[in-house]
Design a protein around this motif. Structure first.
Motif, PDB file in Angstrom:
ATOM      1  N   VAL A  12       0.840  -1.193   0.000  1.00  0.00           N
ATOM      2  CA  VAL A  12       0.000   0.000   0.000  1.00  0.00           C
ATOM      3  C   VAL A  12       0.874   1.241   0.000  1.00  0.00           C
ATOM      4  O   VAL A  12       2.037   1.209   0.410  1.00  0.00           O
ATOM      5  CB  VAL A  12      -0.960   0.047   1.204  1.00  0.00           C
ATOM      6  N   GLN A  13       0.302   2.345  -0.448  1.00  0.00           N
ATOM      7  CA  GLN A  13       1.004   3.619  -0.430  1.00  0.00           C
ATOM      8  C   GLN A  13       0.898   4.270   0.937  1.00  0.00           C
ATOM      9  O   GLN A  13      -0.033   3.987   1.699  1.00  0.00           O
ATOM     10  CB  GLN A  13       0.433   4.550  -1.490  1.00  0.00           C
ATOM     11  N   PRO A  14       1.850   5.130   1.284  1.00  0.00           N
ATOM     12  CA  PRO A  14       1.727   5.867   2.539  1.00  0.00           C
ATOM     13  C   PRO A  14       0.379   6.573   2.633  1.00  0.00           C
ATOM     14  O   PRO A  14      -0.103   7.153   1.662  1.00  0.00           O
ATOM     15  CB  PRO A  14       2.879   6.869   2.482  1.00  0.00           C
ATOM     16  N   GLY A  15      -0.215   6.505   3.812  1.00  0.00           N
ATOM     17  CA  GLY A  15      -1.531   7.074   4.023  1.00  0.00           C
ATOM     18  C   GLY A  15      -2.671   6.119   3.763  1.00  0.00           C
ATOM     19  O   GLY A  15      -3.825   6.435   4.092  1.00  0.00           O
ATOM     20  N   GLN A  39       7.632  -7.429  12.850  1.00  0.00           N
ATOM     21  CA  GLN A  39       9.081  -7.473  12.817  1.00  0.00           C
ATOM     22  C   GLN A  39       9.566  -7.095  11.427  1.00  0.00           C
ATOM     23  O   GLN A  39       9.176  -7.713  10.435  1.00  0.00           O
ATOM     24  CB  GLN A  39       9.613  -8.857  13.198  1.00  0.00           C
ATOM     25  N   ALA A  40      10.407  -6.083  11.369  1.00  0.00           N
ATOM     26  CA  ALA A  40      11.049  -5.678  10.136  1.00  0.00           C
ATOM     27  C   ALA A  40      12.418  -6.340  10.056  1.00  0.00           C
ATOM     28  O   ALA A  40      13.024  -6.664  11.088  1.00  0.00           O
ATOM     29  CB  ALA A  40      11.185  -4.161  10.076  1.00  0.00           C
ATOM     30  N   PRO A  41      12.946  -6.555   8.842  1.00  0.00           N
ATOM     31  CA  PRO A  41      14.267  -7.167   8.709  1.00  0.00           C
ATOM     32  C   PRO A  41      15.330  -6.413   9.494  1.00  0.00           C
ATOM     33  O   PRO A  41      15.420  -5.188   9.410  1.00  0.00           O
ATOM     34  CB  PRO A  41      14.535  -7.104   7.202  1.00  0.00           C
ATOM     35  N   ASP A  89       5.874   1.374   9.070  1.00  0.00           N
ATOM     36  CA  ASP A  89       4.990   0.277   9.438  1.00  0.00           C
ATOM     37  C   ASP A  89       5.308  -0.996   8.665  1.00  0.00           C
ATOM     38  O   ASP A  89       4.733  -2.052   8.959  1.00  0.00           O
ATOM     39  CB  ASP A  89       3.531   0.653   9.200  1.00  0.00           C
ATOM     40  N   THR A  90       6.178  -0.905   7.676  1.00  0.00           N
ATOM     41  CA  THR A  90       6.543  -2.064   6.871  1.00  0.00           C
ATOM     42  C   THR A  90       7.159  -3.149   7.752  1.00  0.00           C
ATOM     43  O   THR A  90       8.137  -2.902   8.464  1.00  0.00           O
ATOM     44  CB  THR A  90       7.515  -1.673   5.763  1.00  0.00           C
ATOM     45  N   ALA A  91       6.584  -4.347   7.703  1.00  0.00           N
ATOM     46  CA  ALA A  91       7.044  -5.446   8.543  1.00  0.00           C
ATOM     47  C   ALA A  91       6.224  -6.681   8.226  1.00  0.00           C
ATOM     48  O   ALA A  91       5.214  -6.618   7.517  1.00  0.00           O
ATOM     49  CB  ALA A  91       6.902  -5.100  10.030  1.00  0.00           C
ATOM     50  N   THR A 118       3.758  -4.000   3.338  1.00  0.00           N
ATOM     51  CA  THR A 118       4.758  -3.107   2.776  1.00  0.00           C
ATOM     52  C   THR A 118       4.105  -1.776   2.445  1.00  0.00           C
ATOM     53  O   THR A 118       3.119  -1.734   1.705  1.00  0.00           O
ATOM     54  CB  THR A 118       5.391  -3.705   1.511  1.00  0.00           C
ATOM     55  N   VAL A 119       4.645  -0.708   3.004  1.00  0.00           N
ATOM     56  CA  VAL A 119       4.131   0.640   2.777  1.00  0.00           C
ATOM     57  C   VAL A 119       5.195   1.403   2.008  1.00  0.00           C
ATOM     58  O   VAL A 119       6.271   1.698   2.538  1.00  0.00           O
ATOM     59  CB  VAL A 119       3.796   1.350   4.089  1.00  0.00           C
ATOM     60  N   SER A 120       4.904   1.713   0.769  1.00  0.00           N
ATOM     61  CA  SER A 120       5.900   2.321  -0.102  1.00  0.00           C
ATOM     62  C   SER A 120       5.223   3.102  -1.216  1.00  0.00           C
ATOM     63  O   SER A 120       4.134   2.750  -1.669  1.00  0.00           O
ATOM     64  CB  SER A 120       6.807   1.252  -0.717  1.00  0.00           C
TER      65      SER A 120
END
Length: 121
Positions: A12-15, A39-41, A89-91, A118-120
């Motif tokens: 998803v996109q930010p927001g 948990q993020a890498p 928040d990506t994790a 994934t937020v990007s």
């Protein structure tokens, strides 16, 4: 004993928003407190939100006001509604069964397989 299966992750996109689901099997689901971890890498696992068997909730400061945990005992499902998502928040988000004591969540060794968020841009 409880078995947990997460779903609902994605890109998803930010927001943006996502709703994660954790489907549980087992005959004693209703006695557990439940929680979402992430948990993020390269980073340690952190508690995101927890909910007691009676519906009382607590949140990490980093997500308070943006995320909402809920449960439907009849469906044996726990949800995490995530709004205003940020890249941090990506994790991998994992569901856990445990117990609460005086506002603190203690995890049992009951985990789902995790779902990637994934937020990007």
């Amino acid at each position: 004993q409880v078995q947990l299966v997460e779903s609902g992750g994605g890109l998803v996109q930010p927001g943006g928003s996502l709703r994660l689901s954790c489907a549980a099997s087992g005959t004693i689901f209703t006695i557990y407190a439940m929680a979402w971890y992430r948990q993020a890498p390269g980073k340690q696992r952190e508690l995101v939100a927890a909910i007691t068997s009676g519906g009382s909730t607590n949140y990490a400061d980093s997500v308070k006001g943006r995320f909402t945990i809920s449960r439907d005992n009849a469906k044996k499902t726990v949800y995490l509604q995530m709004n205003s998502l940020k890249p941090e928040d990506t994790a991998v988000y994992s569901c856990n069964a445990g117990y609460g004591n005086s506002g603190t969540y203690y995890p049992y060794d009951y985990w789902g397989q995790g779902t990637q968020v994934t937020v990007s841009s």
